[in-house]
Scaffold this motif. Sequence first.
Motif, mmCIF file in Angstrom:
data_model
loop_
_atom_site.group_PDB
_atom_site.id
_atom_site.type_symbol
_atom_site.label_atom_id
_atom_site.label_comp_id
_atom_site.label_asym_id
_atom_site.label_seq_id
_atom_site.Cartn_x
_atom_site.Cartn_y
_atom_site.Cartn_z
ATOM 1 N N TYR A 60 13.677 16.575 14.935
ATOM 2 C CA TYR A 60 12.400 16.200 15.530
ATOM 3 C C TYR A 60 12.127 17.161 16.678
ATOM 4 C CZ TYR A 60 8.670 13.191 17.248
ATOM 5 O OH TYR A 60 7.454 12.686 17.629
ATOM 6 N N GLU A 61 10.886 17.607 16.809
ATOM 7 C CA GLU A 61 10.559 18.539 17.882
ATOM 8 C C GLU A 61 10.384 17.763 19.183
ATOM 9 O OE1 GLU A 61 7.137 21.751 18.993
ATOM 10 O OE2 GLU A 61 7.744 21.592 16.901
ATOM 11 N N GLY A 62 11.392 17.827 20.021
ATOM 12 C CA GLY A 62 11.378 17.138 21.298
ATOM 13 C C GLY A 62 12.476 17.691 22.181
ATOM 14 N N GLU A 63 12.569 17.169 23.388
ATOM 15 C CA GLU A 63 13.589 17.620 24.333
ATOM 16 C C GLU A 63 14.971 17.218 23.820
ATOM 17 O OE1 GLU A 63 15.181 16.561 28.812
ATOM 18 O OE2 GLU A 63 13.271 15.736 28.137
ATOM 19 N N ILE A 64 15.893 18.167 23.813
ATOM 20 C CA ILE A 64 17.273 17.872 23.431
ATOM 21 C C ILE A 64 17.942 17.216 24.637
ATOM 22 C CG2 ILE A 64 19.485 18.808 22.641
ATOM 23 C CD1 ILE A 64 17.152 19.083 20.608
ATOM 24 N N VAL A 65 18.395 15.974 24.439
ATOM 25 C CA VAL A 65 19.058 15.236 25.506
ATOM 26 C C VAL A 65 20.535 15.609 25.549
ATOM 27 C CG1 VAL A 65 19.652 12.925 26.366
ATOM 28 C CG2 VAL A 65 17.418 13.329 25.323
ATOM 29 N N TYR A 66 21.136 15.759 24.363
ATOM 30 C CA TYR A 66 22.552 16.102 24.315
ATOM 31 C C TYR A 66 22.925 16.658 22.953
ATOM 32 C CZ TYR A 66 27.134 16.225 26.317
ATOM 33 O OH TYR A 66 28.304 16.682 26.861
ATOM 34 N N GLY A 67 23.930 17.535 22.925
ATOM 35 C CA GLY A 67 24.436 18.097 21.678
ATOM 36 C C GLY A 67 25.937 18.236 21.712
ATOM 37 N N ILE A 68 26.587 17.914 20.590
ATOM 38 C CA ILE A 68 28.043 17.993 20.460
ATOM 39 C C ILE A 68 28.364 18.607 19.097
ATOM 40 C CG2 ILE A 68 30.197 16.680 20.295
ATOM 41 C CD1 ILE A 68 28.803 14.407 21.772
ATOM 42 N N ALA A 69 29.397 19.441 19.042
ATOM 43 C CA ALA A 69 29.937 19.941 17.777
ATOM 44 C C ALA A 69 31.445 19.727 17.813
ATOM 45 C CB ALA A 69 29.623 21.418 17.586
ATOM 46 N N ILE A 70 32.012 19.405 16.664
ATOM 47 C CA ILE A 70 33.461 19.214 16.585
ATOM 48 C C ILE A 70 33.956 19.800 15.267
ATOM 49 C CG2 ILE A 70 33.304 16.906 15.578
ATOM 50 C CD1 ILE A 70 35.791 16.177 17.221
ATOM 51 N N GLY A 71 35.114 20.428 15.326
ATOM 52 C CA GLY A 71 35.703 21.025 14.130
ATOM 53 C C GLY A 71 35.726 22.531 14.233
ATOM 54 N N VAL A 82 17.753 13.689 20.535
ATOM 55 C CA VAL A 82 16.449 14.267 20.827
ATOM 56 C C VAL A 82 15.535 13.177 21.382
ATOM 57 C CG1 VAL A 82 14.439 15.450 19.830
ATOM 58 C CG2 VAL A 82 16.712 15.849 18.859
ATOM 59 N N ARG A 83 14.810 13.472 22.444
ATOM 60 C CA ARG A 83 13.833 12.523 22.982
ATOM 61 C C ARG A 83 12.636 12.454 22.016
ATOM 62 N NH1 ARG A 83 14.313 11.066 27.922
ATOM 63 N NH2 ARG A 83 15.069 13.079 28.643
ATOM 64 N N VAL A 84 12.211 11.231 21.689
ATOM 65 C CA VAL A 84 11.064 10.998 20.807
ATOM 66 C C VAL A 84 10.095 10.056 21.532
ATOM 67 C CG1 VAL A 84 12.401 11.399 18.699
ATOM 68 C CG2 VAL A 84 12.179 9.062 19.587
ATOM 69 N N PRO A 85 8.827 9.993 21.091
ATOM 70 C CA PRO A 85 7.860 9.165 21.817
ATOM 71 C C PRO A 85 8.092 7.651 21.678
ATOM 72 C CG PRO A 85 6.813 10.265 19.957
ATOM 73 C CD PRO A 85 8.203 10.787 20.051
ATOM 74 N N ASP A 86 8.519 7.215 20.495
ATOM 75 C CA ASP A 86 8.744 5.790 20.262
ATOM 76 C C ASP A 86 9.385 5.603 18.893
ATOM 77 O OD1 ASP A 86 6.638 5.946 18.311
ATOM 78 O OD2 ASP A 86 5.165 5.456 19.854
ATOM 79 N N ALA A 87 9.523 4.359 18.464
ATOM 80 C CA ALA A 87 10.216 4.050 17.206
ATOM 81 C C ALA A 87 9.537 4.645 15.979
ATOM 82 C CB ALA A 87 10.332 2.532 17.038
ATOM 83 N N THR A 88 8.239 4.873 16.056
ATOM 84 C CA THR A 88 7.541 5.409 14.889
ATOM 85 C C THR A 88 7.958 6.839 14.562
ATOM 86 O OG1 THR A 88 5.631 6.134 16.185
ATOM 87 C CG2 THR A 88 5.558 3.889 15.264
ATOM 88 N N ALA A 89 8.694 7.500 15.460
ATOM 89 C CA ALA A 89 9.209 8.849 15.171
ATOM 90 C C ALA A 89 10.118 8.816 13.951
ATOM 91 C CB ALA A 89 9.955 9.397 16.378
ATOM 92 N N GLN A 96 10.398 14.660 7.432
ATOM 93 C CA GLN A 96 10.988 15.989 7.607
ATOM 94 C C GLN A 96 12.244 16.153 6.750
ATOM 95 O OE1 GLN A 96 11.504 15.747 11.906
ATOM 96 N NE2 GLN A 96 10.096 17.473 12.171
ATOM 97 N N LEU A 97 13.131 15.167 6.795
ATOM 98 C CA LEU A 97 14.384 15.272 6.046
ATOM 99 C C LEU A 97 14.128 15.274 4.543
ATOM 100 C CD1 LEU A 97 16.637 13.069 8.316
ATOM 101 C CD2 LEU A 97 17.012 15.481 7.776
ATOM 102 N N GLU A 98 13.261 14.385 4.062
ATOM 103 C CA GLU A 98 12.962 14.366 2.629
ATOM 104 C C GLU A 98 12.277 15.657 2.197
ATOM 105 O OE1 GLU A 98 10.909 10.606 2.118
ATOM 106 O OE2 GLU A 98 12.818 9.569 1.731
ATOM 107 N N GLY A 99 11.428 16.214 3.065
ATOM 108 C CA GLY A 99 10.776 17.490 2.773
ATOM 109 C C GLY A 99 11.767 18.645 2.692
ATOM 110 N N ALA A 100 12.904 18.490 3.375
ATOM 111 C CA ALA A 100 13.944 19.524 3.358
ATOM 112 C C ALA A 100 14.961 19.281 2.238
ATOM 113 C CB ALA A 100 14.659 19.569 4.707
ATOM 114 N N GLY A 101 14.694 18.281 1.387
ATOM 115 C CA GLY A 101 15.562 18.048 0.235
ATOM 116 C C GLY A 101 16.597 16.954 0.409
#
Length: 152
Positions: A60-71, A82-89, A96-101
């Motif tokens: 989602y295009e929004g402010e990244i609040v936090y990111g972690i990678a492991i492995g 990611v910060r989103v405006p509300d639950a409807t995001a 977006q995910l279904e459009g990406a397969g």
Amino acid sequence: MSRSFRRATLALVAAAILVPGLTGCIGNPLESLVEGATGGNVELGGSSVPEGFPTEVPLYEGEIVYGIAIGDDTAKAYNVTVRVPDATAADQIRTQLEGAGFTLLGGSDPSSGSGAAYDGANWGVAVVVTEDGSNGWVANYTVTPKDTSGTQ
């Protein structure tokens, strides 16, 4: 999926739940703790998408609040908030995910905050959209590689 990778993924999820609320209090000690528990390489990325995050997983295009990678490069999992405006995001995230397969495996009603799981060719994605106190509404993505070895 190997036993050690399952442990690492569980540690990633636990860290994703705990770390955003603790970021002002701690730094490298948590990274060391998670690395010790998993035996893996951990990157607590702060407020950016972790290096190597798969481009085939749209965020989602929004402010990244936090990111972690492991492995490591052969099996790396990610968690991004990611910060989103509300639950409807959640509706846009699904589109977006279904459009990406990605295929929706299951989920809940986005009007009340939601969680959903998606399956893609190379990645599994779990997304939870929730109200998070001072952060407002956020979408938390947990992205794990699919087991391509044929073993579980």
